[in-house]
Design a protein around this motif. Structure first.
Motif, mmCIF file in Angstrom:
data_model
loop_
_atom_site.group_PDB
_atom_site.id
_atom_site.type_symbol
_atom_site.label_atom_id
_atom_site.label_comp_id
_atom_site.label_asym_id
_atom_site.label_seq_id
_atom_site.Cartn_x
_atom_site.Cartn_y
_atom_site.Cartn_z
ATOM 1 N N GLY A 445 -12.560 -18.385 7.080
ATOM 2 C CA GLY A 445 -13.091 -17.063 6.762
ATOM 3 C C GLY A 445 -13.484 -16.943 5.303
ATOM 4 O O GLY A 445 -14.534 -16.385 4.965
ATOM 5 N N SER A 446 -12.639 -17.473 4.403
ATOM 6 C CA SER A 446 -12.930 -17.385 2.967
ATOM 7 C C SER A 446 -14.235 -18.099 2.650
ATOM 8 O O SER A 446 -15.053 -17.619 1.860
ATOM 9 C CB SER A 446 -11.800 -18.018 2.146
ATOM 10 N N MET A 447 -14.441 -19.271 3.279
ATOM 11 C CA MET A 447 -15.678 -20.005 3.037
ATOM 12 C C MET A 447 -16.870 -19.209 3.583
ATOM 13 O O MET A 447 -17.918 -19.128 2.943
ATOM 14 C CB MET A 447 -15.613 -21.388 3.695
ATOM 15 N N ALA A 448 -16.671 -18.587 4.755
ATOM 16 C CA ALA A 448 -17.765 -17.787 5.335
ATOM 17 C C ALA A 448 -18.108 -16.620 4.412
ATOM 18 O O ALA A 448 -19.275 -16.282 4.220
ATOM 19 C CB ALA A 448 -17.348 -17.280 6.712
ATOM 20 N N ASN A 471 -12.354 -11.833 11.844
ATOM 21 C CA ASN A 471 -11.325 -12.450 12.678
ATOM 22 C C ASN A 471 -9.940 -11.828 12.443
ATOM 23 O O ASN A 471 -8.942 -12.522 12.389
ATOM 24 C CB ASN A 471 -11.294 -13.960 12.372
ATOM 25 N N ASN A 472 -9.926 -10.492 12.245
ATOM 26 C CA ASN A 472 -8.662 -9.779 12.010
ATOM 27 C C ASN A 472 -7.939 -10.226 10.735
ATOM 28 O O ASN A 472 -6.721 -10.189 10.663
ATOM 29 C CB ASN A 472 -7.705 -9.930 13.196
ATOM 30 N N THR A 532 -8.534 -13.869 -1.605
ATOM 31 C CA THR A 532 -7.206 -13.681 -1.010
ATOM 32 C C THR A 532 -7.406 -13.238 0.425
ATOM 33 O O THR A 532 -8.128 -12.268 0.682
ATOM 34 C CB THR A 532 -6.422 -12.583 -1.762
ATOM 35 N N ALA A 533 -6.781 -13.959 1.345
ATOM 36 C CA ALA A 533 -6.876 -13.603 2.763
ATOM 37 C C ALA A 533 -5.519 -13.082 3.213
ATOM 38 O O ALA A 533 -4.499 -13.717 2.948
ATOM 39 C CB ALA A 533 -7.250 -14.842 3.572
ATOM 40 N N GLN A 534 -5.504 -11.903 3.844
ATOM 41 C CA GLN A 534 -4.228 -11.324 4.278
ATOM 42 C C GLN A 534 -4.347 -10.803 5.705
ATOM 43 O O GLN A 534 -5.414 -10.357 6.132
ATOM 44 C CB GLN A 534 -3.840 -10.152 3.364
ATOM 45 N N SER A 535 -3.214 -10.860 6.421
ATOM 46 C CA SER A 535 -3.220 -10.235 7.743
ATOM 47 C C SER A 535 -3.217 -8.712 7.526
ATOM 48 O O SER A 535 -2.858 -8.225 6.454
ATOM 49 C CB SER A 535 -1.999 -10.682 8.546
ATOM 50 N N ILE A 536 -3.620 -7.953 8.555
ATOM 51 C CA ILE A 536 -3.860 -6.513 8.370
ATOM 52 C C ILE A 536 -2.720 -5.703 8.981
ATOM 53 O O ILE A 536 -2.380 -5.885 10.155
ATOM 54 C CB ILE A 536 -5.203 -6.128 9.030
#
Length: 1426
Positions: A445-448, A471-472, A532-536
């Motif tokens: 996702g970060s790359m996208a 993707n949530n 930074t990728a985090q769950s929601i």
């Protein structure tokens, strides 16, 4: 129907070639523990690393889980063993009957699911082409998710039939995907491209296949003549050449695939998809288009009944079956009928595939990227194309419900039961699985996001402020949005905050308190941006943050709220994390109680769970990098030039440092309490004896009898047995200023008399286990002339040591005097409790905007002092301790990653790198630290270059506009030229725009593009870049570099350009073409844009731990170190099983397990088993750490030793040459570890009678040993002896004598003439002298009598393999000592004595050899167990 993709990826590694081995190799997903067996699949890396990971935070998580699970910590080991036995049911064999094949036997275990048999069949050579089938027992279809033990009538010898089932669209897609995977199974391009958790491994290139088999095939002393021992020129000692190409030797399997082994030219989805309605009614599911090797273009229909040829062509649609239609249930069967080349090549391909070691094929848990790659042909691949544009961008198609709710998965796995071992294993496996999937999705996702593939949720705002959901998962960029971090350092703070937050998530996750939830967090650096990728949190997007936060502050402390439930949950984390509960003032000047930093926010999600987020200040601030007006740091810090202004105000201490500091304070506390109790006792005795002179010299005071010490506190029960010797009882004043530590505030209040003993600082502060705590206690004895009482702790410290891991020990203190003693000691060390030792930190001290109530002024003052002491402790104890460890070679960093790890293990942040280097520079033994200094300089330079590279890329393009991406490879190659090339005027080659005609292009280049001047990168020059690096080194690390270009750096600091290239590529995620680069040409730049192949993400994430497995591993290590090899081996085997159960077959920690097992097998004489385990360790290290990681180099060396012991001499040499090449590449020749490697190579060459070559390596080893261990070291003596042996074999006795004399002198001076080593050397000298005399006589005879001379036959001894192996064992730290029965008895007694000593807390430093290892005539001693 179940198929390969049904199972979430890492569940069942497709690991077993031979299905009978299932019980050995597989770790299926929903199964309980496997029975321990001879050959479990496994994974991992250096034991030291694992121990490090286990220390600190991890230790608490174990304690917590034991408490939550109701197991008491002391009994854990026993209960584990019982539990393990309970769940290990024995396996049984079933027969499998598949269409078109003979029935075969398959070993299964009762806990396995039916689905796992599916997986095995899809991996077996003869059934791999089937995906859509069911298993039937007596005509009944088995449920895929049923455990085998629950199936009625399934028993030993039952026949399971494989029955083909009709296809659905989903099953047809899965079938095509599986066939494509089989066709690509030997293709390394996925590993080079870093996809699907594939990674490289080259071991098989050097071992010619599987070592286990070859060991049996070859005769033991295989003919020496056949071995070609000559290494390539660049591997020889002294060679300056550092080629890059050998890093990735060509694997013969890959050569096979690249062209001749092609099975199909094209396999892709047809443009006629999806089938029209009328064809759906005929059972058409989808259409495929293929081109066979014979150039036949065919169109295929996938229908419910299978696959058949239809009559469509590229331009006409005719879905009717062709004649013949070749209807087949499997695509492989269909193609085998149409294309003879496919049939032939596919069979060869599958044979080759199943012959590869399973560890070369299993997916790794986290993606490993390679910084070099060859130019791989880009082939047509429908599955890859489909993945890129459909399923992977938003939903995972094989999971019901389409998108995965990451938050729900992450939190639900945490909520699983954990009362007993099977439950904990299931829980830890689920947690690990979801984490590795989440890390992969977050990275994608970060790359996208950075590639501009995801729409922002706030598209109207400027790029820096945009946020994304995909993707949530929620994605944000590392910029200071809305001036949130303005007071803390703006963008620099915003860049540092995510990693601090991740450390907080890691710490709270390790403590693992039930009911408290953290977010899944992954930090990705990609193309100059930090994401930074985090769950929601459920419901958080529907409401404003102000309404959601019910605990903590959203504005750095201006407004603060608290909540009872959060306080209760956080209170349970405060002891292991050393966080103090404290009050702060809110905007109405009301006192609000918190048990975390104010930034830590509590939000209750719509799912009713209590979440904490923004954990960036979990650990207290680092005052060395936080200048505060009016605050004076302790002298130790000030002397080193602190406090120093940092880029941001978020610099905080590492958790490892907090642990070490508290441990250090605990030892001080114990000593002080002990001294005061002794003193009270002495005073009492002196009064009773009515002595007039208290300070009479005879006062060796006995231990306090228990009557004097009625209080039951854990502290005093220990201190009561402390003895005080050599002290003048009256003249003792307790003062906590240690020679190397900072002064404590309450030191003087705590004192009652006058003298000042100073506690000598312990260096081994980072010891994870309780037993080790007792060791350090005794080493930290106060020393100062005669006045000082030396305290030796004889009391059983273990319970307290365990207690300190929990941070506190309390118990009512009844005796007022003892209470006063403990009170004084508590005050002196800064404990927050007056009745027990309990140090905690207030993370809000010095936070801008946070105010404290007036009634807590004293407490705040204490906390400030504690922080100053901790900061001083880092510079005055931890940095010297690291340097000391490097001097005595207990820490041996080889590259930037291992250096960083060594720093972090001791709680030193990388921002202290400049200080560490300065400290080394001023050390008298600087020459012996040259390797460390060089690696440090290289790390400092490449980190500075990385900082500059990040901003360099950011100026190039903006995410939303995707501007100037066309010039990215040119920009990266230009940067590398400026950084490394000797070409003085590296001019950027602006690539001609491929899409614009020349004339227009010229105009366009002069025009400033819309997003600002994006060719600014092209104006960078080498001198400008190096100026920037020098100023970055000064401003960030406070270190002065003296250089203006790459060549000066190489000259001045002895660095290698290839090493710098490797370090910058790994740090910045650059992948370059593998070829020879001419860095030193002054006529053309080293890199062109064609050399830059890719940019990879650099990913940081949490690594969930297998706590029970780790516990077994530690217990096994402890047993081995005490000398109980068999018990140790059993425990480590058990740990291996549990690790496999939690992590699957591939993981760094499993590597450590395998390496230690191999070493134990070797010591216990099972050389073949040692070889098998070590081979797995090497493969796994290559796959999970990287092919040239320092740990991999070590694993290669161990494997070479076991190969030699198994008589595989040429393989041993190849492996050692590979290790030497990798080490030259990673750190160059001048490194202490190179001496060991060269000694190994020299010995093996000596064994195969290549004397001249052998001498080159052994003499190099001698030179390196002399440099790094000092000319008088025993290692140098051994080196001299090895060189002498080779000279003896060459009959050059004068040189042999010279070297052996040197060795003899060292032995005599170091261990005395009576020592057996000295005697051995003396005997050998006599023997050499006789040989020399005999040779001289013979020569004289020849001179005198010419050809008539009667020549005495001289003894020229070729060394026996046994003698070479014996020397190899010695240099690798394994000594076999022949013992008599009497010696055995003595040894047993010694081991018992040592155990008692260990329990009583005496240091084991002076005990040199480890205890009895195997009760046989020959006892092996492992001198340095990993």
């Amino acid at each position: 129907m179940v198929s390969k993709t049904d199972d979430i990826q890492a569940s069942v590694p497709n690991c077993n070639v031979n299905t009978v081995d299932l019980a050995e190799g597989e770790t299926p997903d929903h199964q309980e523990t496997k029975a321990p067996n001879k050959d479990p699949c496994a994974c991992g890396h250096s034991a030291s690393t694992v121990v490090m990971n286990g220390g600190g935070a991890h230790y608490h998580s174990e304690e917590e889980s034991k408490q939550d699970g109701g197991g008491d910590t002391d009994g854990v080991e026993d209960s584990n063993e019982q539990e393990v036995i309970v769940i290990q049911d024995t396996g049984f064999t079933v027969k499998i009957q598949a269409p078109g094949t003979e029935p075969f036997d398959l070993q299964v275990s009762p806990q396995e699911m039916v689905q796992e048999i599916h997986q095995v069949l899809m991996d077996r050579e003869d059934t791999c082409h089937r995906t859509c089938f069911s298993l039937q027992l007596d005509g009944n279809v088995l449920d895929n998710f049923a455990e085998l033990k629950s199936i009625e009538g399934l028993q030993e010898g039952s026949l399971l039939k494989v029955v083909e089932e009709p296809y659905t669209v989903r099953e047809a897609r899965i079938h095509v995907r599986h066939i494509r995977d089989l066709l690509k199974s030997l293709d390394p391009s996925d590993a080079y491209n870093g996809v699907d958790c594939n990674s490289l491994s080259f071991l098989s290139v050097f071992t010619d296949g599987d070592l286990g088999d070859s060991g049996k095939r070859k005769k033991k002393g295989s003919d020496l003549e056949q071995i070609d021992c000559t290494p390539p020129e660049h591997i020889l000692p002294g060679s300056k050449e550092r080629p890059l190409v050998p890093l990735q030797p060509q694997n013969k399997d890959w050569k096979v695939i690249m062209t001749p082994m092609q099975c199909l030219k094209v396999l892709t989805m047809s443009g006629w998809n999806p089938p029209p309605g009328n064809r759906k009614m005929h059972g058409d599911l989808m259409y495929l288009y293929m081109v066979t090797v014979e150039e036949r273009h065919i169109s295929i229909t996938a229908s419910t009944r299978g696959f058949y040829l239809n009559q469509s062509t590229t331009y006409t649609f005719n879905p009717k079956p062709a004649n013949p239609s070749f209807l087949s249930h499997s695509l492989v069967e269909l193609l085998s009928q149409i294309s003879p080349a496919f049939k032939k090549n596919f069979t060869v391909l599958q044979k080759t595939r199943v012959q590869r070691h399973p560890f070369e094929r299993i997916a790794t848990p986290f993606q490993v990227y390679s910084w070099t790659a060859p130019q791989v042909d880009h082939t047509m691949d429908c599955v890859r194309a489909e993945d890129a544009y459909t399923s992977r961008l938003g939903y995972e198609e094989h999971i019901p419900g389409q998108t995965r709710d990451w938050n729900e998965e992450l939190q639900t796995t945490r909520e699983l039961a954990r009362k007993n071992l099977p439950e904990r294993l299931l829980r830890e496996r689920a947690i690990f699985k979801v984490h590795s999937d989440f890390a992969a999705a977050a990275t994608r996702g970060s790359m996208a996001v950075i590639d501009g593939n995801v729409m922002a949720i706030n598209p109207g705002e400027e790029t820096r402020m945009q946020m994304f959901i995909w993707n949530n998962i929620f994605f944000s960029l590392g910029f200071d949005v809305r001036d949130h971090y303005r007071e803390l350092g703006g963008d620099a703070a915003a860049h540092a905050a995510p990693t601090n937050d991740l450390n907080g998530v890691r710490a709270y996750g390790a403590v693992d308190v039930e009911g408290l939830y953290t977010l899944g967090t992954v930090v990705v650096d990609y193309r100059g941006y930090r994401v930074t990728a985090q769950s929601i949190i459920p419901g958080i997007l529907e409401r404003e943050q102000e309404q959601s936060v019910i605990y903590g502050s959203i504005d750095f402390g201006k407004t603060v709220v608290s909540h009872g439930k959060y306080l209760e949950l956080l209170e349970r984390t405060s002891r292991p994390l050393k966080v103090q509960r404290h009050n702060v003032l809110n905007e109405k000047d009301e006192s609000v109680e918190l048990c975390s930093s104010v930034e830590c926010k509590g939000i209750i999600g719509n799912d009713g769970r209590h979440y904490i987020l923004d954990l960036l200040r979990t650990f207290p601030p680092d005052l060395n990098f936080l200048p505060v007006e009016g605050e004076e740091l302790s002298p130790e810090s000030v002397r080193q030039g602190f406090p120093r202004q940092h880029r941001h105000r978020l610099a905080c201490l590492r958790q490892e440092l907090i642990e070490a500091f508290v441990e250090h304070r605990y030892l001080l506390f114990m000593k002080m309490a002990a001294l005061q109790l002794m003193q009270q006792k002495a005073n009492k005795d002196s009064k009773m004896a009515t002595l007039t002179e208290n300070n009479s010299p005879e006062a060796a005071v006995p231990a306090l009898p228990s009557t004097e010490n009625p209080d039951a506190s854990a502290k005093s029960s220990e201190t009561s047995t402390e003895t005080l010797t050599d002290g003048k009882s009256d003249a003792v004043q307790i003062e906590t200023t240690s020679t190397t530590d900072a002064p404590q505030p309450a030191a003087t209040e705590a004192t009652t008399t006058e003298a000042a003993p100073k506690a000598e600082q312990t260096t081994e502060t980072d010891i994870p286990s309780a037993a080790a705590t007792t060791m350090t206690a005794s080493q930290a004895t106060p020393t100062e002339d005669n006045v000082v009482p030396t305290v030796t702790t004889n009391g059983p410290l273990v319970p307290v040591a365990t207690a300190i891991q929990n941070g506190e020990c309390e118990s009512p203190l009844e005796d007022p005097k003892s209470r006063e003693v403990v009170l004084n000691a508590c005050k002196a060390v800064g404990s927050i409790s007056n009745t027990s030792f309990d140090i905690r930190f207030n993370p809000d001290i010095f936070s801008p905007g946070v105010r404290f109530p007036e009634d807590s002024v004293d407490d705040i003052q204490k906390q400030k002092q504690l922080l100053k002491d901790a900061a001083a402790f880092l510079v005055s104890c931890q940095i010297p301790s690291l340097v000391k460890d490097c001097l005595d070679h207990s820490a041996l960093p080889m590259d930037g990653a291992t250096l960083t790890e060594a720093l972090h293990q001791r709680g030193i942040n990388v921002r202290y790198l400049g200080n560490v280097l300065e400290f080394v520079d001023k050390t008298p033994a600087k020459a012996q630290l040259e390797h460390f200094y060089r690696i440090g300089i290289s790390e400092l330079i490449t980190r500075c270059a990385k900082h500059i590279f990040k901003t360099y890329l950011q100026t190039m393009y903006s995410i939303s506009q995707g501007v100037e991406l066309s010039a990215l490879s040119a920009a990266v190659s230009h940067f590398l030229n400026c950084f490394l090339s000797s070409f003085p005027d590296a001019v950027a080659h602006l690539p001609p725009d491929e899409l614009v005609s020349r004339r227009k292009n010229r105009k366009r280049r002069n025009r400033v593009p819309g997003g600002g001047d994006n060719t600014a990168w092209a104006s960078l020059t080498p001198s400008e870049l190096w100026k920037n690096i020098v100023s970055e080194a000064q401003s960030y690390y406070n270190f002065t570099l003296h250089c203006e270009n790459a060549d000066q750096v190489v000259e001045k600091y002895g660095l290698q350009k290839i090493t710098l290239l490797r370090e910058i590529s790994i740090k910045a995620g650059i992948q370059i073409l593998i070829k020879e680069y001419n860095f030193d040409s002054r006529h053309k730049p080293a890199f062109t844009e064609e050399d830059i192949l890719n940019i990879f993400p650099v990913v940081k994430h949490v690594n969930p731990k297998a706590s029970d497995a780790f516990h077994f591993f530690q217990s096994g290590q402890a047993k081995v170190q005490q000398g109980y090899l068999k018990e140790g081996c059993e425990l480590i085997n058990e740990a291996l099983n549990l690790f496999n159960n939690v992590y699957g077959a591939m993981h760094v920690e499993i590597c450590a397990c395998l390496r230690l097992l191999a070493r134990l097998n070797y010591i216990m004489g099972d050389h073949h088993e040692a070889l098998s385990n070590q081979q797995k360790a090497v493969l796994m290290s290559e796959r999970v750490l990287g092919v040239e990681h320092p740990n991999t180099i070590q694993e290669y060396m161990h494997l070479a030793l076991y190969c030699f012991a198994n008589g595989q001499l040429s393989t041993a040499l190849k492996l050692l040459y590979r290790a030497r090449y990798l080490m030259l590449m990673v750190c160059g020749e001048d490194h202490p570890e190179m001496a060991l490697l060269d000694s190994n190579i020299g010995l093996v060459l000596h064994g195969v009678m290549e004397y001249d070559l052998s001498l080159r390596f052994l003499e190099n080893a001698l030179a390196i040993n002399s440099k790094y261990h000092g000319p008088r070291s025993l290692k140098v003596a051994l080196s001299h002896h090895l060189v002498a042996r080779v000279y003896e074999s060459k009959a050059e006795f004068r040189s042999a004598l010279q070297h052996e004399k040197e060795g003899y002198t060292i032995y005599k001076n170091q261990v005395g003439e009576a020592h057996e080593k000295t005697k051995e050397s003396s005997e050998y000298l006599k023997y050499l002298t006789q040989q020399a005399v005999a040779l001289q006589r013979t020569m004289n005879e020849i001179y005198k009598n010419g050809s008539n001379a009667s020549i005495m036959p001289l003894k020229f001894t070729a060394p026996s393999m046994a003698s070479v192996l014996e020397q190899l064992n010695i240099i690798n730290g394994i000594i076999f000592i022949p013992l008599s029965q009497k010696d055995l008895e003595n040894l047993k007694a010694e081991v018992q004595r040592r155990q008692q000593l260990q329990e009583s807390g005496k240091s084991m430093e002076e005990l040199t050899v480890d205890g009895p290892l195997e009760l046989e005539d020959k006892i092996p001693m492992d001198v340095n167990v990993d």
